[in-house]
Design a protein around this motif. Sequence first.
Motif, short mmCIF file in Angstrom:
data_model
loop_
_atom_site.label_atom_id
_atom_site.label_comp_id
_atom_site.label_asym_id
_atom_site.label_seq_id
_atom_site.Cartn_x
_atom_site.Cartn_y
_atom_site.Cartn_z
N HIS A 119 101.96 93.30 -82.24
CA HIS A 119 102.50 93.99 -83.42
C HIS A 119 101.38 94.26 -84.42
N ALA A 120 101.64 95.17 -85.33
CA ALA A 120 100.72 95.45 -86.44
C ALA A 120 101.49 96.04 -87.61
N ASN A 121 100.94 95.84 -88.81
CA ASN A 121 101.51 96.44 -90.02
C ASN A 121 100.35 96.80 -90.95
N GLY A 122 99.91 98.06 -90.84
CA GLY A 122 98.77 98.51 -91.64
C GLY A 122 99.03 98.53 -93.14
N LYS A 123 100.29 98.45 -93.55
CA LYS A 123 100.60 98.40 -94.97
C LYS A 123 100.14 97.10 -95.61
N LEU A 124 99.84 96.11 -94.79
CA LEU A 124 99.37 94.82 -95.29
C LEU A 124 97.85 94.67 -95.12
N ALA A 125 97.16 95.77 -94.89
CA ALA A 125 95.71 95.71 -94.66
C ALA A 125 94.97 95.03 -95.81
N HIS A 126 95.47 95.18 -97.02
CA HIS A 126 94.74 94.70 -98.20
C HIS A 126 94.72 93.18 -98.33
N ILE A 127 95.59 92.44 -97.63
CA ILE A 127 95.63 91.00 -97.84
C ILE A 127 94.54 90.25 -97.08
N LEU A 128 93.90 90.92 -96.13
CA LEU A 128 92.77 90.33 -95.40
C LEU A 128 91.90 91.46 -94.90
N THR A 129 90.73 91.61 -95.51
CA THR A 129 89.95 92.81 -95.24
C THR A 129 88.46 92.58 -95.45
N ARG A 168 87.45 89.50 -97.78
CA ARG A 168 88.28 89.17 -98.94
C ARG A 168 89.69 88.86 -98.44
N MET A 169 90.31 87.85 -99.03
CA MET A 169 91.61 87.42 -98.55
C MET A 169 92.51 86.98 -99.68
N ASP A 170 93.77 87.40 -99.61
CA ASP A 170 94.82 86.88 -100.47
C ASP A 170 95.45 85.72 -99.71
N GLY A 171 94.96 84.53 -99.97
CA GLY A 171 95.32 83.37 -99.16
C GLY A 171 96.81 83.09 -99.09
N GLN A 172 97.50 83.18 -100.22
CA GLN A 172 98.94 82.90 -100.24
C GLN A 172 99.71 83.93 -99.43
N ALA A 173 99.33 85.20 -99.56
CA ALA A 173 100.02 86.26 -98.82
C ALA A 173 99.78 86.12 -97.32
N VAL A 174 98.55 85.78 -96.94
CA VAL A 174 98.24 85.61 -95.52
C VAL A 174 99.02 84.43 -94.95
N PHE A 175 99.06 83.34 -95.68
CA PHE A 175 99.80 82.15 -95.22
C PHE A 175 101.27 82.49 -94.99
N LYS A 176 101.88 83.15 -95.96
CA LYS A 176 103.30 83.50 -95.87
C LYS A 176 103.57 84.40 -94.67
N GLY A 217 93.79 90.06 -89.66
CA GLY A 217 93.66 91.26 -90.47
C GLY A 217 94.14 92.49 -89.73
N GLY A 218 94.68 93.40 -90.50
CA GLY A 218 95.18 94.64 -89.90
C GLY A 218 96.41 95.21 -90.59
N PHE A 219 97.44 94.45 -90.78
CA PHE A 219 97.71 93.08 -90.38
C PHE A 219 98.19 93.09 -88.92
N THR A 220 97.68 92.19 -88.08
CA THR A 220 98.02 92.20 -86.66
C THR A 220 98.55 90.84 -86.24
N TRP A 221 99.38 90.84 -85.20
CA TRP A 221 99.82 89.58 -84.63
C TRP A 221 100.34 89.82 -83.21
N GLY A 222 100.41 88.74 -82.44
CA GLY A 222 100.90 88.87 -81.08
C GLY A 222 100.93 87.54 -80.37
N ALA A 223 101.42 87.55 -79.13
CA ALA A 223 101.53 86.32 -78.35
C ALA A 223 101.44 86.63 -76.86
N ASN A 224 100.90 85.68 -76.12
CA ASN A 224 100.88 85.71 -74.67
C ASN A 224 101.55 84.43 -74.16
N LEU A 225 102.43 84.56 -73.22
CA LEU A 225 103.02 83.40 -72.57
C LEU A 225 102.47 83.35 -71.16
#
Length: 330
Positions: A192-202, A219-227, A319-327
Amino acid sequence: MTQFTTPLYSKIIGTGSFLPNAAVGNDELAARLAKDNVETSDTWIRERTGITQRYIASPEQTASELGAHAARAALEMAGITADRVDLIIVATSTPDSTFPSTACLLQAKIGADHAAAFDVMAVCSGFVYALTTADAMIKSGQTQTVLVVGAEVFSRLMDWKDRTTCVLFGDGAGAVVLQASDEPGVLANRLHANGKLAHILTAEGSINGGSVVGDPFLRMDGQAVFKQAVSVLGDVAKEVLAAANLTADDVDWLIPHQANVRILQATAKRLGVSMDKVITTVHLHGNTSAASVPLALDVAVRDGRVKKGQVILLQGVGGGFTWGANLVRF
């Protein structure tokens, strides 16, 4: 690229990792930063992140060099030579150069002369993205054996006067050999990805006309990235398990991206997984971005925790914001 018979599955047959130089503990790092009037301490870092040390590459050490060491270790475990590799995918956000790709440079270093090679850039999700791509290439019949590497020298993106970020990251590399198999290996993938959140980790800097344009540091918005990390890691874990018709109870080991021990704890809690089943290396390596998941996997394979036949859930978020998983079934 040679066309192969389309297999049913792809399977991890070897893992490897590499860390540069000696570990830099929190006290040593605090002493270095104090010279620039940056205040931090072992207690401050440990309480917020769980990190006790990290590894920092020397100036001559590049992502391709770190990755080559990890790749050789993975090939040795797999019992195959580099000339049998059909494809190399390197996940990195800190390439040796704009081009050629770090994968091509790594190919030359290990002598994988018959392999195609390219990079994937999805920051801390990079390895999960690369493994998903490798799995698809094998299952489509395009390749038989793929070397997947996560390699980073994130210390070069650090603003060493920003204690909220510079204490978090480290350098290193991890690798796996993925090969066509008649036995189930990679069971499911989700990206998955959400480019609208690019600014929280860049890291916005770029090269234009021979000069760096924009801010060259991470640069990172630590609280936003954690959430976001806790939310999406929980969701994608459930998604990939459902795709394989499995539940969290079927997972032998959870290996999330190693960013912060609190993120690992929160992710495990959302899934109802005991921390005893979470592979944790962030305290030893810091956040090594795309290298963190294969590094942690290799540690657990070599110390005997991960065994043949076990089900492993790998997760990335970055960053991206990107995420994913492999099983995967190891």
